[in-house]
Design a protein around this motif. Structure first.
Motif, mmCIF file in Angstrom:
data_model
loop_
_atom_site.group_PDB
_atom_site.id
_atom_site.type_symbol
_atom_site.label_atom_id
_atom_site.label_comp_id
_atom_site.label_asym_id
_atom_site.label_seq_id
_atom_site.Cartn_x
_atom_site.Cartn_y
_atom_site.Cartn_z
ATOM 1 N N LEU A 61 1.591 4.704 4.362
ATOM 2 C CA LEU A 61 0.484 4.246 3.513
ATOM 3 C C LEU A 61 -0.146 2.993 4.128
ATOM 4 O O LEU A 61 -1.384 2.859 4.149
ATOM 5 N N ARG A 64 -2.659 3.713 6.821
ATOM 6 C CA ARG A 64 -3.997 4.205 6.449
ATOM 7 C C ARG A 64 -4.674 3.328 5.385
ATOM 8 O O ARG A 64 -5.690 3.723 4.805
ATOM 9 N N ALA A 65 -4.078 2.163 5.146
ATOM 10 C CA ALA A 65 -4.618 1.287 4.093
ATOM 11 C C ALA A 65 -5.853 0.536 4.586
ATOM 12 O O ALA A 65 -5.962 0.222 5.776
ATOM 13 N N GLN A 70 -3.521 -4.537 3.511
ATOM 14 C CA GLN A 70 -2.456 -4.510 4.521
ATOM 15 C C GLN A 70 -1.351 -5.537 4.261
ATOM 16 O O GLN A 70 -0.166 -5.219 4.397
ATOM 17 N N ASP A 117 2.013 11.350 0.331
ATOM 18 C CA ASP A 117 1.680 11.008 1.713
ATOM 19 C C ASP A 117 0.404 11.717 2.182
ATOM 20 O O ASP A 117 -0.325 11.207 3.037
ATOM 21 N N TYR A 121 -5.838 8.062 -0.242
ATOM 22 C CA TYR A 121 -5.262 6.715 -0.316
ATOM 23 C C TYR A 121 -5.285 6.156 -1.747
ATOM 24 O O TYR A 121 -4.287 5.607 -2.229
ATOM 25 N N ILE A 125 -1.881 4.863 -3.563
ATOM 26 C CA ILE A 125 -1.598 3.450 -3.887
ATOM 27 C C ILE A 125 -1.427 3.286 -5.398
ATOM 28 O O ILE A 125 -0.601 2.484 -5.868
#
Ligand code: MP5
Length: 202
Positions: A61, A64-65, A70, A117, A121, A125
């Protein structure tokens, strides 16, 4: 408003499941010091397996955040690595091996993490924010508990963990796949159920 659920998430979270996940009989038994040792030890070793799966999900995650998320996610990954050491130490103290077969509840949760996964996103999250928030509120419900369980309650109720959970709340993007949020809560309930009533392993 559901107690313990941040305002931003309260439209997303089904109340009956929230209550079942955060006020489970496992938590009552921990608070009262009445938890059978076998149930507690089952929870401990299975949760160590879960955290290893969570680290894989969260590291991906992070990859690809968006830039702004981050730092929080990287901090969470580092905390999970430390937590795996902590689990190993607690298992040693209790003479438990972490080299165990995953229970069906642990396998089911791992499959859910695999599906998250590949989810967008925003949905992933949000699911992570709920996963961590529900754990904070669950252990708060078990507080303060007496020895030998108090240190476990304290582990998930520290101000640092609460700040991390609040930061995740801030990253959540509710309004997406509410079914995934409900699935996280179901997986949490099933995990506590499993600890109280593990399946015999062949
Ligand atoms: C968490 C956990 C919280 N350890 N176990 C379950 C079944 N759900 C949520 O994760 P973390 O990262 O250990 O706070």
């Amino acid at each position: 408003m559901i107690e313990g659920v941040p305002r931003l998430l309260s439209a997303t979270v089904p109340e009956d499941r929230w209550i079942a996940a955060t006020r489970h009989p496992f938590l009552d038994a921990v608070r009262e010091g009445a938890i059978p040792e076998r149930a507690f030890d089952t929870w401990l070793v299975q949760d160590a397996l879960f955290v290893a799966d969570l680290l894989i999900f969260q590291a991906r995650l992070l990859a690809r955040a968006p830039r702004a998320a981050q730092a929080v996610l990287a901090g969470g990954c580092a905390a999970l690595v430390e937590e795996l050491d902590w689990f190993a130490a607690k298992a040693r103290e209790r003479s438990l091996t972490l080299d165990v077969t995953p229970q069906p509840a642990t396998i089911g949760y791992a499959h859910l993490l695999e599906r998250l996964d590949t989810a967008p996103y925003g949905d992933a999250i949000t699911a992570l924010a709920v996963l961590e928030r529900v754990y904070l509120e669950a252990w708060r419900y078990a507080a303060p508990a007496s020895r030998p369980y108090r240190e476990f309650v304290e582990h998930w109720t520290t101000p640092g963990f609460a700040e991390y959970v609040a930061a995740l709340d801030g990253l959540a993007q509710p309004g997406g796949r509410e079914d995934l949020v409900a699935e996280v809560l179901d997986a949490e309930i099933t995990f506590w159920d499993m600890a109280l009533d593990p399946k015999e392993q062949g």
